[in-house]
Scaffold this motif. Structure first.
Motif, PDB file in Angstrom:
ATOM      1  N   LYS A   1       0.821  -1.205   0.000  1.00  0.00           N
ATOM      2  CA  LYS A   1       0.000   0.000   0.000  1.00  0.00           C
ATOM      3  C   LYS A   1       0.860   1.261   0.000  1.00  0.00           C
ATOM      4  O   LYS A   1       0.370   2.350   0.302  1.00  0.00           O
ATOM      5  CB  LYS A   1      -0.933  -0.015   1.197  1.00  0.00           C
ATOM      6  N   ILE A   2       2.134   1.100  -0.346  1.00  0.00           N
ATOM      7  CA  ILE A   2       3.065   2.229  -0.342  1.00  0.00           C
ATOM      8  C   ILE A   2       3.844   2.258  -1.645  1.00  0.00           C
ATOM      9  O   ILE A   2       4.319   1.228  -2.125  1.00  0.00           O
ATOM     10  CB  ILE A   2       4.050   2.124   0.848  1.00  0.00           C
ATOM     11  N   VAL A   3       3.965   3.470  -2.191  1.00  0.00           N
ATOM     12  CA  VAL A   3       4.804   3.722  -3.358  1.00  0.00           C
ATOM     13  C   VAL A   3       5.923   4.641  -2.878  1.00  0.00           C
ATOM     14  O   VAL A   3       5.659   5.655  -2.229  1.00  0.00           O
ATOM     15  CB  VAL A   3       3.993   4.416  -4.481  1.00  0.00           C
ATOM     16  N   TYR A   4       7.166   4.277  -3.149  1.00  0.00           N
ATOM     17  CA  TYR A   4       8.309   5.078  -2.692  1.00  0.00           C
ATOM     18  C   TYR A   4       8.828   5.976  -3.817  1.00  0.00           C
ATOM     19  O   TYR A   4       8.633   5.687  -4.998  1.00  0.00           O
ATOM     20  CB  TYR A   4       9.428   4.162  -2.185  1.00  0.00           C
TER      21      TYR A   4
ATOM     22  N   GLY B   1       0.551  11.732   0.685  1.00  0.00           N
ATOM     23  CA  GLY B   1       1.929  11.998   0.310  1.00  0.00           C
ATOM     24  C   GLY B   1       2.779  12.363   1.518  1.00  0.00           C
ATOM     25  O   GLY B   1       2.338  13.113   2.395  1.00  0.00           O
ATOM     26  N   HIS B   2       4.004  11.823   1.564  1.00  0.00           N
ATOM     27  CA  HIS B   2       4.926  12.054   2.680  1.00  0.00           C
ATOM     28  C   HIS B   2       6.311  12.416   2.142  1.00  0.00           C
ATOM     29  O   HIS B   2       6.661  12.057   1.016  1.00  0.00           O
ATOM     30  CB  HIS B   2       5.050  10.798   3.550  1.00  0.00           C
ATOM     31  N   THR B   3       7.103  13.062   2.988  1.00  0.00           N
ATOM     32  CA  THR B   3       8.477  13.426   2.623  1.00  0.00           C
ATOM     33  C   THR B   3       9.416  13.103   3.770  1.00  0.00           C
ATOM     34  O   THR B   3       8.977  12.862   4.892  1.00  0.00           O
ATOM     35  CB  THR B   3       8.592  14.931   2.315  1.00  0.00           C
TER      36      THR B   3
ATOM     37  N   GLN C   1      14.613   7.187   2.983  1.00  0.00           N
ATOM     38  CA  GLN C   1      13.909   6.495   1.896  1.00  0.00           C
ATOM     39  C   GLN C   1      12.543   5.991   2.356  1.00  0.00           C
ATOM     40  O   GLN C   1      11.580   6.070   1.610  1.00  0.00           O
ATOM     41  CB  GLN C   1      14.746   5.328   1.361  1.00  0.00           C
ATOM     42  N   LEU C   2      12.446   5.495   3.586  1.00  0.00           N
ATOM     43  CA  LEU C   2      11.164   5.019   4.100  1.00  0.00           C
ATOM     44  C   LEU C   2      10.143   6.144   4.232  1.00  0.00           C
ATOM     45  O   LEU C   2       8.934   5.908   4.181  1.00  0.00           O
ATOM     46  CB  LEU C   2      11.363   4.332   5.451  1.00  0.00           C
ATOM     47  N   ASN C   3      10.613   7.372   4.412  1.00  0.00           N
ATOM     48  CA  ASN C   3       9.713   8.506   4.588  1.00  0.00           C
ATOM     49  C   ASN C   3       9.261   9.131   3.271  1.00  0.00           C
ATOM     50  O   ASN C   3       8.249   9.820   3.233  1.00  0.00           O
ATOM     51  CB  ASN C   3      10.370   9.575   5.468  1.00  0.00           C
ATOM     52  N   ARG C   4       9.989   8.899   2.192  1.00  0.00           N
ATOM     53  CA  ARG C   4       9.626   9.460   0.879  1.00  0.00           C
ATOM     54  C   ARG C   4       8.637   8.512   0.217  1.00  0.00           C
ATOM     55  O   ARG C   4       9.017   7.609  -0.534  1.00  0.00           O
ATOM     56  CB  ARG C   4      10.874   9.641   0.003  1.00  0.00           C
ATOM     57  N   ARG C   5       7.338   8.732   0.467  1.00  0.00           N
ATOM     58  CA  ARG C   5       6.359   7.741   0.057  1.00  0.00           C
ATOM     59  C   ARG C   5       4.985   8.365  -0.176  1.00  0.00           C
ATOM     60  O   ARG C   5       4.716   9.492   0.229  1.00  0.00           O
ATOM     61  CB  ARG C   5       6.227   6.661   1.139  1.00  0.00           C
ATOM     62  N   ALA C   6       4.126   7.583  -0.817  1.00  0.00           N
ATOM     63  CA  ALA C   6       2.693   7.864  -0.935  1.00  0.00           C
ATOM     64  C   ALA C   6       1.977   6.588  -0.493  1.00  0.00           C
ATOM     65  O   ALA C   6       2.323   5.499  -0.935  1.00  0.00           O
ATOM     66  CB  ALA C   6       2.306   8.239  -2.354  1.00  0.00           C
ATOM     67  N   GLU C   7       1.026   6.740   0.402  1.00  0.00           N
ATOM     68  CA  GLU C   7       0.317   5.589   0.951  1.00  0.00           C
ATOM     69  C   GLU C   7      -1.130   5.552   0.477  1.00  0.00           C
ATOM     70  O   GLU C   7      -1.778   6.588   0.396  1.00  0.00           O
ATOM     71  CB  GLU C   7       0.328   5.633   2.482  1.00  0.00           C
TER      72      GLU C   7
END
Length: 167
Positions: free
Chosen positions: A62-65, A100-102, A157-163
């Motif tokens: 459920k996550i795209v990096y 979206g996350h950064t 890298q784990l924080n740069r994502r869209a869930e």
């Protein structure tokens, strides 16, 4: 003056005593309980269980990096977006919010905007794959909900994502 005060006090006392008495035709709950203790219990009607919540396609992340300072979907994550698009197209009542996350580098406003561009990138890909736009919402959390607190490249890298968050 004192006579009026006494009359007023007596009327007030009478009114308060009348308010405390048991109303005619009423019942004393303790007496009612003990007199009906052996009576059959009334069947309790349970509300129906809530409908099962949809959580997206089974076995699909459920996550795209994303890469540093980028918002385009990486080729290795394209299959994740396609699987979610297929799931949404086959379930007309499902809705999804793309969050979206950064990572923590950069200013707050910049990261909110970058997180929004990441979520809108995934939203755009879903609509291009046939998902109705009104069923996909894109929001940004920026740096507010980190997946990792580590200040290493792996943590960033784990924080740069869209869930994908199904509703």
């Amino acid at each position: 003056m004192k006579k009026n005060f006494r009359i007023l006090a007596i009327v007030a006392l009478g009114a308060s005593l009348a308010a405390c008495s048991t109303p005619k035709g009423g019942r004393d709950d303790a007496t009612y309980y003990y007199s009906n203790k052996g009576a059959a219990a009334v069947a309790k009607v349970e509300p129906p269980p809530p409908a099962p919540m949809t959580n997206g396609p089974v076995g699909v992340p459920k996550i795209v990096y994303f890469d540093f300072d980028k918002y385009n979907i990486r080729p290795q994550d394209q299959r994740i977006v396609e699987a979610h698009a297929s799931y949404l197209k086959n379930r007309s009542t499902s809705r999804v919010v793309i969050e979206g996350h950064t990572d923590s580098r950069g200013g707050r406003e910049y990261n909110l905007a970058l997180g929004q561009r990441r979520s809108e990138s995934v939203q755009r890909a879903l609509t291009q794959l046939g998902v109705p736009a009104e069923r996909v919402e894109a929001i940004s959390w920026g740096i507010e909900k980190p997946a990792s607190m580590e200040t290493t490249e792996e943590g960033y890298q784990l924080n740069r994502r869209a869930e994908f968050s199904y509703r």
